[in-house]
Structures are given as C-alpha cells and as structure tokens.
Design a protein around this motif. Structure first.
Motif, PDB file in Angstrom:
ATOM      1  N   PRO A 120       0.841  -1.219   0.000  1.00 51.72           N
ATOM      2  CA  PRO A 120       0.000   0.000   0.000  1.00 51.72           C
ATOM      3  C   PRO A 120       0.862   1.249   0.000  1.00 51.72           C
ATOM      4  O   PRO A 120       1.920   1.282   0.612  1.00 51.72           O
ATOM      5  CB  PRO A 120      -0.792  -0.124   1.296  1.00 51.72           C
ATOM      6  CG  PRO A 120      -0.720  -1.558   1.663  1.00 51.72           C
ATOM      7  CD  PRO A 120       0.591  -2.055   1.165  1.00 51.72           C
ATOM      8  N   ARG A 121       0.389   2.246  -0.722  1.00 50.64           N
ATOM      9  CA  ARG A 121       1.135   3.494  -0.777  1.00 50.64           C
ATOM     10  C   ARG A 121       0.206   4.648  -0.422  1.00 50.64           C
ATOM     11  O   ARG A 121      -0.922   4.730  -0.914  1.00 50.64           O
ATOM     12  CB  ARG A 121       1.675   3.712  -2.189  1.00 50.64           C
ATOM     13  CG  ARG A 121       2.595   4.946  -2.282  1.00 50.64           C
ATOM     14  CD  ARG A 121       3.227   5.060  -3.637  1.00 50.64           C
ATOM     15  NE  ARG A 121       2.237   5.132  -4.695  1.00 50.64           N
ATOM     16  CZ  ARG A 121       2.491   5.599  -5.915  1.00 50.64           C
ATOM     17  NH1 ARG A 121       3.700   5.987  -6.212  1.00 50.64           N
ATOM     18  NH2 ARG A 121       1.557   5.615  -6.822  1.00 50.64           N
ATOM     19  N   VAL A 122       0.625   5.486   0.419  1.00 51.25           N
ATOM     20  CA  VAL A 122      -0.165   6.644   0.863  1.00 51.25           C
ATOM     21  C   VAL A 122       0.347   7.888   0.158  1.00 51.25           C
ATOM     22  O   VAL A 122       1.552   8.185   0.199  1.00 51.25           O
ATOM     23  CB  VAL A 122      -0.077   6.835   2.387  1.00 51.25           C
ATOM     24  CG1 VAL A 122      -0.853   8.080   2.796  1.00 51.25           C
ATOM     25  CG2 VAL A 122      -0.597   5.609   3.097  1.00 51.25           C
ATOM     26  N   ILE A 123      -0.563   8.574  -0.513  1.00 48.35           N
ATOM     27  CA  ILE A 123      -0.195   9.812  -1.211  1.00 48.35           C
ATOM     28  C   ILE A 123      -0.844  10.976  -0.469  1.00 48.35           C
ATOM     29  O   ILE A 123      -2.067  11.020  -0.283  1.00 48.35           O
ATOM     30  CB  ILE A 123      -0.681   9.790  -2.671  1.00 48.35           C
ATOM     31  CG1 ILE A 123      -0.032   8.605  -3.412  1.00 48.35           C
ATOM     32  CG2 ILE A 123      -0.362  11.102  -3.356  1.00 48.35           C
ATOM     33  CD1 ILE A 123      -0.554   8.428  -4.814  1.00 48.35           C
ATOM     34  N   LYS A 124      -0.092  11.889  -0.055  1.00 48.85           N
ATOM     35  CA  LYS A 124      -0.599  13.056   0.684  1.00 48.85           C
ATOM     36  C   LYS A 124      -0.990  14.164  -0.291  1.00 48.85           C
ATOM     37  O   LYS A 124      -0.194  14.590  -1.112  1.00 48.85           O
ATOM     38  CB  LYS A 124       0.481  13.554   1.640  1.00 48.85           C
ATOM     39  CG  LYS A 124       0.018  14.743   2.482  1.00 48.85           C
ATOM     40  CD  LYS A 124       1.127  15.184   3.432  1.00 48.85           C
ATOM     41  CE  LYS A 124       0.643  16.388   4.250  1.00 48.85           C
ATOM     42  NZ  LYS A 124       1.710  16.866   5.170  1.00 48.85           N
ATOM     43  N   ILE A 125      -2.237  14.593  -0.171  1.00 50.80           N
ATOM     44  CA  ILE A 125      -2.734  15.722  -0.995  1.00 50.80           C
ATOM     45  C   ILE A 125      -2.670  16.958  -0.125  1.00 50.80           C
ATOM     46  O   ILE A 125      -3.373  17.056   0.893  1.00 50.80           O
ATOM     47  CB  ILE A 125      -4.171  15.477  -1.476  1.00 50.80           C
ATOM     48  CG1 ILE A 125      -4.236  14.184  -2.312  1.00 50.80           C
ATOM     49  CG2 ILE A 125      -4.687  16.662  -2.267  1.00 50.80           C
ATOM     50  CD1 ILE A 125      -5.632  13.788  -2.710  1.00 50.80           C
ATOM     51  N   PRO A 126      -1.862  17.914  -0.465  1.00 44.53           N
ATOM     52  CA  PRO A 126      -1.702  19.093   0.395  1.00 44.53           C
ATOM     53  C   PRO A 126      -3.007  19.903   0.499  1.00 44.53           C
ATOM     54  O   PRO A 126      -3.809  19.953  -0.429  1.00 44.53           O
ATOM     55  CB  PRO A 126      -0.610  19.894  -0.299  1.00 44.53           C
ATOM     56  CG  PRO A 126      -0.449  19.301  -1.646  1.00 44.53           C
ATOM     57  CD  PRO A 126      -1.072  17.959  -1.671  1.00 44.53           C
ATOM     58  N   ALA A 127      -3.198  20.473   1.643  1.00 52.77           N
ATOM     59  CA  ALA A 127      -4.387  21.308   1.887  1.00 52.77           C
ATOM     60  C   ALA A 127      -4.319  22.570   1.037  1.00 52.77           C
ATOM     61  O   ALA A 127      -3.234  23.105   0.799  1.00 52.77           O
ATOM     62  CB  ALA A 127      -4.470  21.668   3.365  1.00 52.77           C
ATOM     63  N   LYS A 128      -5.462  23.010   0.611  1.00 57.31           N
ATOM     64  CA  LYS A 128      -5.515  24.247  -0.170  1.00 57.31           C
ATOM     65  C   LYS A 128      -5.392  25.435   0.770  1.00 57.31           C
ATOM     66  O   LYS A 128      -5.875  25.390   1.914  1.00 57.31           O
ATOM     67  CB  LYS A 128      -6.852  24.351  -0.922  1.00 57.31           C
ATOM     68  CG  LYS A 128      -7.009  23.311  -2.012  1.00 57.31           C
ATOM     69  CD  LYS A 128      -8.361  23.490  -2.697  1.00 57.31           C
ATOM     70  CE  LYS A 128      -8.556  22.449  -3.789  1.00 57.31           C
ATOM     71  NZ  LYS A 128      -9.863  22.603  -4.472  1.00 57.31           N
TER      72      LYS A 128
END
Length: 539
Positions: free
Chosen positions: A6-14
C-alpha cells in the motif's frame, strides 16, 4: 504471488483564501426587491433596485446570478399577493438559490409572522437571507431576535399608516365627501364637477331594468332579454351577468344618493373585506347627484326584492311551502291554498290521451293529507279564465275604481294629525323657551333652588314639544309612504288595458297580489290595489 505494498499519497491542503474563493464562487445569489405603490416615482425606485442588485451580483466574481425577483405596486403585508416572491421561494426549495439579498426587513415583509416563517424555512434549507440595511444574516445565531424586532417595527409602521389613512377617509365621509368608483358604475361617468354625470344611452337601460323588474321580471329574465336585444355591459365585459343586474337594482346611486362604508377591511395584515352590517357607522349623502330613477321607484324595487326574498325557501331541501321566485309563471308566488296557506305548484301530468297541466298545494304534494286535508287540484286553463274574468269585472270602470281605491286607501293608511301645531310652530316655541331658560339661568345665579319650579315648567314643555315634533315627523313619513301606495295602486289601474282577452303573465304580475283557492269551484282574487273579488271556476 507478488503483492504490491500500500502506498499513501498526501494531498496538500488548499490555502484558506483559495478554499473560500471556490466555495463563494459556487454561491448562487438571488435578490428580492419591492416597492410599495404604483406611482411614477416608486416605479423609478423599482428600476433602480433591480439595476443595483444586478450590478452587485454580476460584478462579484465569487457569486453566480440566480435571478432578480421583484414585485411592483404590491402590498408588503401579505406575501400571498406577491407572485415573484413566491416564485423565489419555490426556486429556493428546488435548491436553485444559496443566498437571498434584500434591502431591508420591511422590503422582505411587513408582516412579522410571514417574515419569520420564510426566513426559518430558508434557514432549514441552509439558505441565507441577508438584510442589507439592518446588516442581518439569517444564518447567524442572533438573527431571529433582530429580525423579529425589525419585522415588528415594520408591521407597526404599516398598521399606523393604515390607521391614519382610515381615519382620514372616515373624516372625509363625515364631511360629506364621497369617493365613487366609476369603473364599476354603469350609467354614469365622472363629470366636470367631479360628481357622477349621466350617460344617456346607458341610463335608458337602467330605467328599463327597473321598470321590467317591477313588472315581475326576474334577474335571469332581464339578463336574457338584454342579451337578445344586443345590449352590451362594457367593452371589457360585454356580457350581462346576474351580479351586474343585482348591483344596478340595489345601488342607491341610481336615485341620486351615496352610501359610504358599506364594507371595511378587517385589518392591515390579512386585508379581508367584510360587509358592514352594523359593526361600523355608514354615511348616507342624499341628493348628492342627479338620479337616473326616482327615489320612489328605487324604494319600490327594494321592497319588491325583500318580498321575493321572503317568499323564497331557505334551502332547496327544506319543505316550507315556499319556492324560489320564478318569472316564468305569475301564479308561482301568488296562488295559495285557502285551507293551509301554502303556495300551489304547477305540475304536468302525462296521460295516454295527452298532457294535463294542473296546480296543486305544495303541502299535499310533499305530505299527502297529513296537514292539508281537502285542497283541490285545479286545471290551469279554467283557473286562468276565472282570474281573467275577475279582472275584467274591475277594469271597465277605471275612473270610478281609481277614485274608490284612492278614497279607501286614504281613509285606511293616512293618519289623522294629532296636533294643530306645525313643525315651524314647534321650532319657534322651542327657540322662545330656550331664550326664557337662559334669562332665568342668569336671574337664578345666586339662588337656583328658588327658581326650581320655573326651570321644571320650561323643561317639561320643551320635552313635550320635542316628543310632539318626533311624532309629527313619523306621521309625515307615513303620509309619504301612504301617498306612494295610493299612486302605485292608481297608476296600475290607469296603465291597465280596459279588457283582458287572454292570459297575460305581465298583466297578472302588475295587477294581482294574491289568488286564494277557496274550493274546487271558487277562488278569491286580491288586487294590489286592495280590491278583493270572489270568482267562480267554470270547469
């Protein structure tokens, strides 16, 4: 078997500014504007409001136009009469609007109940109402209290304005200033002196309606005859209706009077119009303008309307021996049973040898012999011939009959005067007594008890004279009514033909008041003039 870890991709906050801009950019904003009247300056204000909100919403890149809703010249005290307001509410419920802009609470609604109801309903949908003047957003916690206070002030202002307007109108009524709606007044137009001016061609129609009604025609018959003659009511409403006919017959303006405050508004909020049956005073201006018909003829029509209404059964199901007034048969409200007093009804029997038209007692028809035991069934043709024969015994000697009727009625209905004093004599004597009273009052300033008997004597005479004056005025009114009855009775015979050869419904209505069935072979015909004739029926 190879498994991918499993790979976790972090989506930065706007950034907050970007997020808020995107949220605002999705807001569908509508505006509601309203003006109170249809006057020209208010019309300009209406256009100014629309232009202002259009520019405000379209120039904000974070907003999307959801519509400009506007009502012009419509009351603010009830939202039910504001079509665009209700259309905006429908759009809100259909989730087409996120925010509603309006100038103030009073623009939104002057009725506190409506204002709270709709702001709460929109709040439950997550829709904000922003009141610019008061700086209120309906989604904020303290908004309801602030809206309630502002709405209450707005409603109070409406009630105050309404009370002032009503007060002004009633003072105008008391001073004799009449307000007339010419739009709905057939036969008149606004004259140069701001009073009703007769329209000659329409006035002839009004006079014809009065004459035909007194001759026995019903309102339905009058409507049908006007249609057959091609007479139109107005350009916008060419067809005559029953309310048109009844309005002309009941409206006092056709005899030159104006009666004001026939109706009134219950309150400024619901604006329900109620008929004034004594809750408030009414104001009658006599001889306000030139009448189309005489006051005597107008009064005669009112009396005839009361007579027809009194002869009408309270409901179609009620068996009372009464029936609705019918213009088709003159005997329908004139032929009565001599035994039980119930009206007779026209019936058509179908037999092998043909149809047979008869008149039967309504009580016998509905109850058998329970209440009326021996009322006869009368064939129509012999009955009509008997009535014609009775009338023809009276009609030949018109001049003698007119003198006889006039003398009899004068002896019966005109009261004898109770005093030798005229109204002028009474008024002069009352004025003299008032002068005596004032002089005595000056003389008795130091010791009023010593003059008690003299005061009492003057007051007693004043009281007696005022009572006598009231009696004479009442007798005068009775004289006027008696004169009208005498003229009507004599006039009917003067206009009657000297001999009736065949059955004429119009002549029967004009001459006959009642026909009483005494037996299978005898009737009693009472004329409107008071003459009663017993006549045999030849079968």
């Amino acid at each position: 078997m190879n498994e991918t870890a499993p790979r976790v991709i972090k989506i930065p906050a706007k950034p907050e500014s970007v997020r808020q801009a995107e949220l605002q950019r999705q807001l569908r904003v509508a505006a509601y504007c309203r003006v109170s009247t249809k006057e020209e300056d208010q019309a300009n204000s209406y256009e100014v409001q629309k232009e202002y909100y259009t520019d405000k919403i379209m120039s904000n890149s974070a907003w999307t136009m959801a519509g400009i809703f506007a009502d012009k010249g419509i009351t603010g005290t009830s939202v039910k009469k504001r079509e665009d307001f209700m259309r905006m509410i429908r759009h809100c419920r259909q989730r087409k609007i996120d925010v509603v802009l309006t100038k103030s609470v009073s623009r939104f609604a002057r009725n506190t109940v409506d204002c709270l109801y709709y702001t709460r309903a929109l709040k439950e949908l997550g829709i904000a109402v922003i009141f610019e003047k008061e700086n209120i957003n309906s989604l904020e916690e303290d908004s309801e209290l602030r809206i309630t206070l502002s709405g209450a002030f707005a409603q109070s202002e409406s009630e105050s304005i309404s009370a002032n307007v009503t007060w002004g109108k009633r003072r105008a009524m008391e001073s004799g200033k009449a307000t007339i709606q010419y739009k709905y007044l057939y036969g008149y137009r606004r004259g140069a002196d701001d009073k009703p001016e007769i329209i000659p061609e329409e006035a002839e129609v009004v006079r014809w309606i009065y004459e035909r009604y007194l001759a026995g025609a019903s309102t339905r018959m009058l409507r049908d005859e006007l249609y057959e003659q091609g007479v139109t009511y107005s350009e916008k409403s060419p067809q005559w209706t029953l309310p048109h006919i009844k309005s002309i017959l009941r409206n006092e303006k056709y005899c030159g009077d104006v009666l004001m405050q026939k109706t009134f508004q219950q309150d400024v909020i619901n604006r329900k119009v109620i008929k004034n049956t004594g809750q408030l005073p009414m104001y009658l201006i006599e001889n306000h303008h030139e009448g189309i018909v005489s006051r005597e003829k107008y009064d005669a029509v009112q009396a005839e309307m009361v007579r027809r209404k009194a002869a009408k059964s309270p409901s179609k199901r009620a068996t009372t021996g009464l029936a609705a007034y019918t213009s088709r048969y003159a005997l329908s409200d004139r032929l009565v049973c001599g035994e039980c007093g119930t009206l007779y009804r026209r019936c058509t029997w179908t037999r092998p040898d043909g149809k047979r038209v008869v008149w039967r007692c309504v009580s016998r028809l509905d109850y058998g012999k329970k209440y009326c035991h021996s009322s006869p069934t009368l064939d129509e043709a012999p009955l009509q011939q008997a009535i014609i024969a009775a009338l023809n015994t009276v009609l030949p000697d018109l001049d003698g009959r007119i003198r006889q009727i006039t003398e009899a009625l004068e002896a019966e209905v005109i009261p004898f005067p109770g005093s030798g004093m005229s109204l002028g004599d009474i008024d002069r004597r009352l004025a003299e007594l008032e002068v005596q009273f004032q002089k005595l009052l000056e003389k008795a300033a130091d010791d009023p008890i010593a003059y008690g008997d003299q005061f009492k004597e003057i007051l007693d005479e004043q009281t007696a004279l005022k009572e006598l004056r009231a009696t004479i005025l009442a007798e005068s009114r009775e004289h006027a009514e008696a004169d009208r009855r005498i003229k009507d009775a004599a006039g009917m015979l003067e206009n009657a033909v000297p001999h009736i050869a065949e059955w004429d419904e119009t002549a029967i209505r004009q001459l006959v008041a009642q026909v009483k069935v005494l037996s299978k072979s005898e009737i009693s015909v009472t004329l409107k003039s008071g003459i009663e004739i017993r006549q045999s029926i030849l079968n």
